[in-house]
Scaffold this motif. Structure first.
Motif, PDB file in Angstrom:
ATOM      1  N   TRP A  50      10.166 -13.782 -46.842  1.00  0.00           N
ATOM      2  CA  TRP A  50       9.307 -14.426 -45.836  1.00  0.00           C
ATOM      3  C   TRP A  50       9.152 -13.529 -44.616  1.00  0.00           C
ATOM      4  N   LEU A  51      10.244 -12.960 -44.114  1.00  0.00           N
ATOM      5  CA  LEU A  51      10.196 -12.154 -42.905  1.00  0.00           C
ATOM      6  C   LEU A  51       9.414 -10.862 -43.134  1.00  0.00           C
ATOM      7  N   VAL A  52       9.640 -10.193 -44.243  1.00  0.00           N
ATOM      8  CA  VAL A  52       8.935  -8.941 -44.532  1.00  0.00           C
ATOM      9  C   VAL A  52       7.440  -9.189 -44.668  1.00  0.00           C
ATOM     10  N   GLU A  53       7.065 -10.271 -45.323  1.00  0.00           N
ATOM     11  CA  GLU A  53       5.639 -10.589 -45.459  1.00  0.00           C
ATOM     12  C   GLU A  53       4.989 -10.782 -44.100  1.00  0.00           C
ATOM     13  N   ARG A  54       5.658 -11.494 -43.200  1.00  0.00           N
ATOM     14  CA  ARG A  54       5.112 -11.745 -41.869  1.00  0.00           C
ATOM     15  C   ARG A  54       4.992 -10.450 -41.066  1.00  0.00           C
ATOM     16  N   LEU A  55       6.037  -9.638 -41.103  1.00  0.00           N
ATOM     17  CA  LEU A  55       6.041  -8.418 -40.307  1.00  0.00           C
ATOM     18  C   LEU A  55       4.985  -7.423 -40.770  1.00  0.00           C
ATOM     19  N   HIS A  56       4.908  -7.210 -42.077  1.00  0.00           N
ATOM     20  CA  HIS A  56       3.948  -6.237 -42.596  1.00  0.00           C
ATOM     21  C   HIS A  56       2.509  -6.716 -42.418  1.00  0.00           C
ATOM     22  N   ALA A  57       2.269  -8.006 -42.580  1.00  0.00           N
ATOM     23  CA  ALA A  57       0.903  -8.521 -42.437  1.00  0.00           C
ATOM     24  C   ALA A  57       0.380  -8.290 -41.031  1.00  0.00           C
ATOM     25  N   SER A  58       1.227  -8.406 -40.046  1.00  0.00           N
ATOM     26  CA  SER A  58       0.794  -8.266 -38.662  1.00  0.00           C
ATOM     27  C   SER A  58       0.806  -6.812 -38.204  1.00  0.00           C
ATOM     28  N   LEU A  59       1.923  -6.126 -38.374  1.00  0.00           N
ATOM     29  CA  LEU A  59       2.082  -4.804 -37.792  1.00  0.00           C
ATOM     30  C   LEU A  59       1.341  -3.719 -38.560  1.00  0.00           C
ATOM     31  N   SER A  60       0.971  -3.960 -39.808  1.00  0.00           N
ATOM     32  CA  SER A  60       0.235  -2.958 -40.581  1.00  0.00           C
ATOM     33  C   SER A  60      -1.271  -3.173 -40.528  1.00  0.00           C
ATOM     34  N   HIS A  61      -1.727  -4.145 -39.743  1.00  0.00           N
ATOM     35  CA  HIS A  61      -3.160  -4.402 -39.644  1.00  0.00           C
ATOM     36  C   HIS A  61      -3.844  -3.197 -38.989  1.00  0.00           C
ATOM     37  N   PRO A  62      -5.033  -2.775 -39.470  1.00  0.00           N
ATOM     38  CA  PRO A  62      -5.719  -1.602 -38.896  1.00  0.00           C
ATOM     39  C   PRO A  62      -5.938  -1.690 -37.389  1.00  0.00           C
ATOM     40  N   ASP A  63      -6.261  -2.879 -36.871  1.00  0.00           N
ATOM     41  CA  ASP A  63      -6.460  -3.020 -35.426  1.00  0.00           C
ATOM     42  C   ASP A  63      -5.168  -2.757 -34.656  1.00  0.00           C
TER      43      ASP A  63
END
Length: 215
Positions: free
Chosen positions: A104-117
């Protein structure tokens, strides 16, 4: 007869369109334009005139929303560099495992911090941070510290439930380290695609090891 000749010229049409746009939509357009200007020119060389033109506003229209270039940059940092909204973690109940919490935590972190913007603004922050240290300090106080506190609280509850005494519960920033490393590598080597499955699985495995109770 062309409909334009009846008073619907380009300027009038543009003005009417501006008047119909809600403030939050207009601010989003301004920040999108500012991100492009700052990325292309750098903070020091970017001008409010250029941000206004790129966002389809007059200079006065831009100043109706933002009083200065610093204020635009601060709003851009607030929008683009916020740490993820962690939302609700997996229910802590009988059978909850360290893997469930870690995934759960890895999914949340990567979805936000790896966003192109986010990556684009992070690149700008790295390049221009020394020019606007007061904005960086404000961003850290208003965003980083509160979100790290939330992460600390969330991991603390999960760790207590799982019986973990990991250093991760005392130093929650360690949970962010793998994804921040990937962000830096992507920026250095010019790759902005999402991290591969192997990287995410390694991050999950690391958090499982840190969250699992010791014998």
């Amino acid at each position: 007869m062309n409909v334009m000749s009846l008073g619907e010229g380009p300027g009038l049409s543009c003005t009417r369109q501006r008047q119909r746009l809600p403030s939050d939509v207009r601010v989003r357009q301004i920040l999108d334009a500012a991100q492009l200007e700052f990325s292309e020119r750098g903070f020091a060389a970017a001008r409010m005139d250029d941000i206004a033109r790129r966002s389809g506003l007059s200079k006065g229209g831009l100043y109706a929303h933002f009083a200065s270039k610093d204020e635009v940059f601060e709003a851009l940092l607030t929008r683009s560099l916020r740490l993820p909204d962690l939302g609700d973690p997996p229910p802590l109940q009988s059978g909850t495992t360290a893997r469930e919490v870690a995934q759960w935590l890895v999914e949340r972190l990567h979805a936000s911090l790896s966003h192109p913007d986010t990556l684009a603004t992070f690149r700008l922050l790295m390049a221009e941070g020394e020019r606007v240290p007061h904005l960086i300090d404000a961003w850290h106080r208003q965003l980083i510290e509160p979100h790290l506190a939330l992460l600390h609280e969330t991991l603390g509850r999960a760790g207590a439930w799982l019986g973990s005494r990991s250093v991760l519960l005392r130093e929650p920033w360690l949970a962010l380290a793998p994804v921040v490393h990937l962000m830096v590598m992507q920026l250095i080597f010019g790759r902005v695609s999402a991290p591969g499955r192997e990287a995410r699985e390694a991050h999950v495995a690391l958090l499982i090891e840190l969250l699992s109770p010791r014998e």
